[in-house]
Design an enzyme around this catalytic site. Structure first.
Site, PDB file in Angstrom:
ATOM      1  N   ASP A 175      -4.253 -21.794 -30.222  1.00 51.62           N
ATOM      2  CA  ASP A 175      -5.750 -21.753 -30.367  1.00 51.62           C
ATOM      3  C   ASP A 175      -6.568 -22.721 -29.498  1.00 51.62           C
ATOM      4  O   ASP A 175      -6.446 -22.630 -28.194  1.00 51.62           O
ATOM      5  CB  ASP A 175      -5.925 -22.076 -31.691  1.00 51.62           C
ATOM      6  N   TYR A 303     -17.265 -25.268 -31.023  1.00 48.17           N
ATOM      7  CA  TYR A 303     -17.891 -24.126 -30.958  1.00 48.17           C
ATOM      8  C   TYR A 303     -19.375 -24.399 -30.609  1.00 48.17           C
ATOM      9  O   TYR A 303     -19.868 -23.659 -29.845  1.00 48.17           O
ATOM     10  CB  TYR A 303     -17.761 -23.443 -32.194  1.00 48.17           C
ATOM     11  N   HIS A 351      -1.364 -15.997 -36.093  1.00 47.22           N
ATOM     12  CA  HIS A 351      -1.749 -16.740 -34.926  1.00 47.22           C
ATOM     13  C   HIS A 351      -1.263 -18.166 -34.907  1.00 47.22           C
ATOM     14  O   HIS A 351      -1.299 -18.806 -33.902  1.00 47.22           O
ATOM     15  CB  HIS A 351      -3.457 -16.877 -35.314  1.00 47.22           C
TER      16      HIS A 351
END
Length: 373
Positions: A175, A303, A351
């Site tokens: 990630d 982000y 994930h």
């Protein structure tokens, strides 16, 4: 800047746990919207049952005690207190290895994984394991200004490994960690022996699509249909208005639980129901850590400080291995990486595969680093 390394122990005040339980008791539940299954988001019945378990059966103190079995520390780097686990292997030739978690995860991602690396069976490759918490996650201080990126975190990790006395070490990441781990090699070129990535290298951009074979194009098309590629756009949401949404996640444990459940459900690339991929108590330990440290908002910096989404590129300073190669294309990955480990048939998983398949993930990571020694 002090280079002191201080011992740390998790000790959440009982008042915080009582407050969480009270807030769950007072939850104001919406009605279920029309639509099948998860088509409108987390089903009310699913979340009610999970919230009831969190309130009545999940025991934070049990999991707090388990987390405290790992030696934990704080040290100030780049103006921030960085929290990290440091588990030394009893094996004399163990290789130091720094693990980097992703979002919306934490160091909890690796709790079932660490001992497999530090205390292997049958004389396998062993590791001294270092697990820092990203800035603004868990017990690490949040950035106090904008402009943070993976490269800046990587420089912190390199400094941390220097303070711990490690001259040669490996890096791992999935990630967001898949961006940080290669950047550590770039920041500390003389010290990183290899970079191990969960996946994401060699994914084609628009200009690459015409070069793909039929099989490669089909594999990427299947990837593009998965929930984690088409679910709630957390990149857009957290890149645009994280402060707005943080009010709900910080004030309402049901809102926080719904958000985490949505994302972990979407990230479930292995196709199993979430509760089969990741143990419920492990998932709730991660959710509780975010709630009890108040870090839903501060963890969003990666982000809102980005300039837009792009797949990790990697680096050519150190050899690279991946857990899951396809649907990435090796020849595309090799434009920016020296790929020496690209398995085609590792077992699929969530994930956050270290939570879902820790044994398989540890075995593959060990195979990569063993070949470098």
């Amino acid at each position: 800047m002090s280079e002191d390394i201080r011992q740390f122990r998790i000790e959440i005040p009982q008042a915080e746990l009582d407050n969480l339980r009270s807030r769950l008791d007072l939850a104001r539940w919406p009605g279920q919207l029309p639509g099948e299954g998860w088509s409108r988001g987390v089903p009310v019945s699913y979340l009610k049952e999970l919230a009831t378990y969190w309130r009545d059966e999940f025991d934070w103190r049990v999991h707090e005690s388990r987390l405290n079995e790992f030696p934990q520390y704080l040290t100030e780097i780049d103006g921030l207190d960085i929290h990290f686990l440091h588990v030394r292997s009893p094996e004399p030739d163990a290789l130091p290895l720094v693990l980097t978690h992703g979002w919306p995860n934490s160091f909890v991602e690796f709790v079932d994984f660490i001992d497999l690396l530090a205390r292997p069976r049958n004389g396998e490759q062993a590791f001294h394991v270092v697990v820092p918490s990203l800035p603004g996650f868990g017990f690490s201080s949040p950035p106090g200004e904008t402009g943070w990126n993976a490269a800046r975190v990587a420089r912190i990790w390199a400094e941390l490994m220097r303070r711990l006395g490690y001259d040669r070490y490996g890096t791992q990441g999935g990630d967001f960690g898949a961006y940080v781990a290669p950047a550590v090699a770039t920041a500390a070129a003389d010290h990183v022996v290899g970079v191990y990535i969960t996946g994401g290298l060699g994914f084609p951009g628009q200009d690459d699509m015409s070069q793909l074979t039929d099989d490669e194009r089909e594999a990427f098309a299947e990837l593009s249909k998965q929930d984690w590629m088409n679910g709630v756009d957390h990149h857009g949401l957290l890149g645009t208005a994280p402060q707005t949404f943080a009010y709900g996640w910080h004030d309402s444990p049901v809102a926080a639980l719904a958000w985490m459940t949505q994302k972990f459900h979407e990230f479930n690339a292995g196709g199993k129901p979430l509760e089969q991929a990741i143990a419920r108590d492990l998932f709730l330990t991660n959710v509780s850590l975010y709630w009890l440290t108040g870090t839903f908002g501060s963890s969003a910096w990666l982000y809102y400080d980005s300039t837009g989404f792009s797949w990790p590129e990697g680096q050519k300073v150190a050899p690279t291995g991946v857990y899951s190669g396809p649907p990435g294309v090796r020849r595309l990955a090799e434009r920016d990486n020296t790929i020496v480990h690209w398995p085609e048939h590792n077992p699929e998983g969530h994930h956050f595969v270290a939570m879902d398949r820790p044994d398989d993930y540890a075995a593959d990571l060990r195979a990569f680093f063993a070949a470098l020694r």
